[in-house]
Design an enzyme around this catalytic site. Structure first.
Site, PDB file in Angstrom:
ATOM      1  N   CYS A   1      31.729  62.591  51.568  1.00  0.00           N
ATOM      2  CA  CYS A   1      33.018  62.084  51.094  1.00  0.00           C
ATOM      3  C   CYS A   1      33.911  63.225  50.612  1.00  0.00           C
ATOM      4  O   CYS A   1      33.464  64.117  49.877  1.00  0.00           O
ATOM      5  CB  CYS A   1      32.752  61.116  49.938  1.00  0.00           C
ATOM      6  SG  CYS A   1      34.246  60.501  49.150  1.00  0.00           S
TER       7      CYS A   1
ATOM      8  N   HIS B   1      25.819  42.085  61.301  1.00  0.00           N
ATOM      9  CA  HIS B   1      25.203  43.294  60.742  1.00  0.00           C
ATOM     10  C   HIS B   1      26.174  44.466  60.762  1.00  0.00           C
ATOM     11  O   HIS B   1      25.772  45.625  60.790  1.00  0.00           O
ATOM     12  CB  HIS B   1      23.908  43.628  61.505  1.00  0.00           C
ATOM     13  CG  HIS B   1      22.859  42.580  61.279  1.00  0.00           C
ATOM     14  ND1 HIS B   1      21.715  42.504  62.024  1.00  0.00           N
ATOM     15  CD2 HIS B   1      22.794  41.538  60.410  1.00  0.00           C
ATOM     16  CE1 HIS B   1      20.975  41.464  61.620  1.00  0.00           C
ATOM     17  NE2 HIS B   1      21.626  40.863  60.640  1.00  0.00           N
TER      18      HIS B   1
END
Ligand code: APR
Length: 291
Positions: A170, A138
């Site tokens: 970002c 995961h």
């Protein structure tokens, strides 16, 4: 007349017979599968234990449903619950448990084929398990990517933002930067599929620790081993029974061949019992205390 369906049931194994397998050198390609139950003793909540599991505790994030915290669509709309949880879970403040040290112990003895974990706390690596023997099904917090333009962000920069309760946007496109934890609806890391398809055919002992085996495709791994490969579950409760039906062979030889052993109780107690049956208790204790 129809040949009567002959039931050939191998006696169920026990933790003692599993240890005997190891002591007789019949288990040299061991796979260990782990879940959140091996980290609760480290102070990290598991997900589904009634009352104490994370999914019972997310009230403060007022989520539409508990798993929303790892749901990609929800995250895009409402990112802060995940980042708040990430701040709580970020590796650094927790230590591996006694159970985690079983992994490097088996590796040191050349008996560990691979360890497959669902956990994102990176405690296996902190316990000294070499990364080539670990599959983080995961994902983990180790790397982060923008979910819009996929550019990889500097992990330290992301960690600083999360620990300061700031959302990392970002630098290139202003999209959300997310640690590469597998969200519901996302593909698992390619390493998971690549390794699983070669490892499980070779496995000669499967040990499953601290997981409810409720989440696909990870839980299906237990059906990938040969019917003659013994499987040991160490968990507070039985898990995965509904998966075992996958072994029923539907022909005239209706038989159950899977060899299963259960130890129902705390992982640390079960692991201690297993390693003491193998004569490795002191070795494990020394590794744990040196950790
Ligand atoms: N010793 C033994 N068993 C334990 C212990 C312990 N100290 N603590 C908890 N358990 C057991 C619980 O009884 C439960 O059966 O561990 C299991 C934990 O199950 P879950 O909380 O469902 O965690 P897990 O199986 O790892 O969840 C799988 O679900 O939400 C997703 O991505 C998330 O990786 C996670 C996946």
């Amino acid at each position: 007349a129809e040949p009567e369906a002959r039931i050939k049931i191998l006696k169920d194994d026990t933790i003692e017979s599993i240890a005997e397998c190891i002591n007789q050198g019949k288990a040299k390609k061991i796979i260990v599968m782990t879940g959140a139950g091996i980290s609760t003793a480290a102070g990290i909540k598991d997900f589904r234990s009634p009352g104490t599991g994370l999914y019972d505790d997310l009230g403060k994030y007022n989520l539409p449903f508990p798993e929303a915290v790892f749901d990609l669509a929800f995250f895009k709309e409402t990112p802060s619950p995940f980042y708040r949880l990430a701040k709580e879970l970020f590796p650094g403040k927790y230590r591996p448990t006694l159970t985690h040290y079983l992994l490097p112990l088996l590796a040191k003895k050349g008996l560990l084929l691979r360890s497959y974990t669902q956990n994102i706390d990176s405690l296996e690596k902190m316990a000294g398990l070499p990364e080539d023997l670990l599959v983080e099904a995961h994902g983990s917090f180790a790397t982060s990517k923008c979910i819009q333009c996929s550019i990889v962000s500097d992990s330290e920069w992301v960690k600083e933002h999360i620990m300061d309760s700031n959302i990392p946007y970002c630098k290139r496109c202003d999209g959300l930067v997310k640690p590469e934890i597998t969200f519901f609806g996302e593909d698992l890391p390619s390493r998971f599929r690549d390794m699983a398809q070669i490892d499980f055919v070779d496995c000669d002992l499967l040990i499953v620790l601290g997981t409810s085996l409720k989440v696909e495709p990870f839980n299906k791994l237990i059906t990938q081993v040969s019917p003659r490969c013994p499987r040991l579950l160490i968990n507070r409760e039985k898990a995965g029974q509904e998966l075992h039906s996958g072994f029923d062979f539907d022909d005239k030889w209706k038989y159950t061949v899977q060899r299963d052993a259960w130890f129902l109780g705390d992982c640390d107690v079960g692991v201690k019992k297993l390693v003491s049956l193998c004569g490795w208790e002191d070795e494990l204790q020394v590794m744990y205390e040196a950790g």
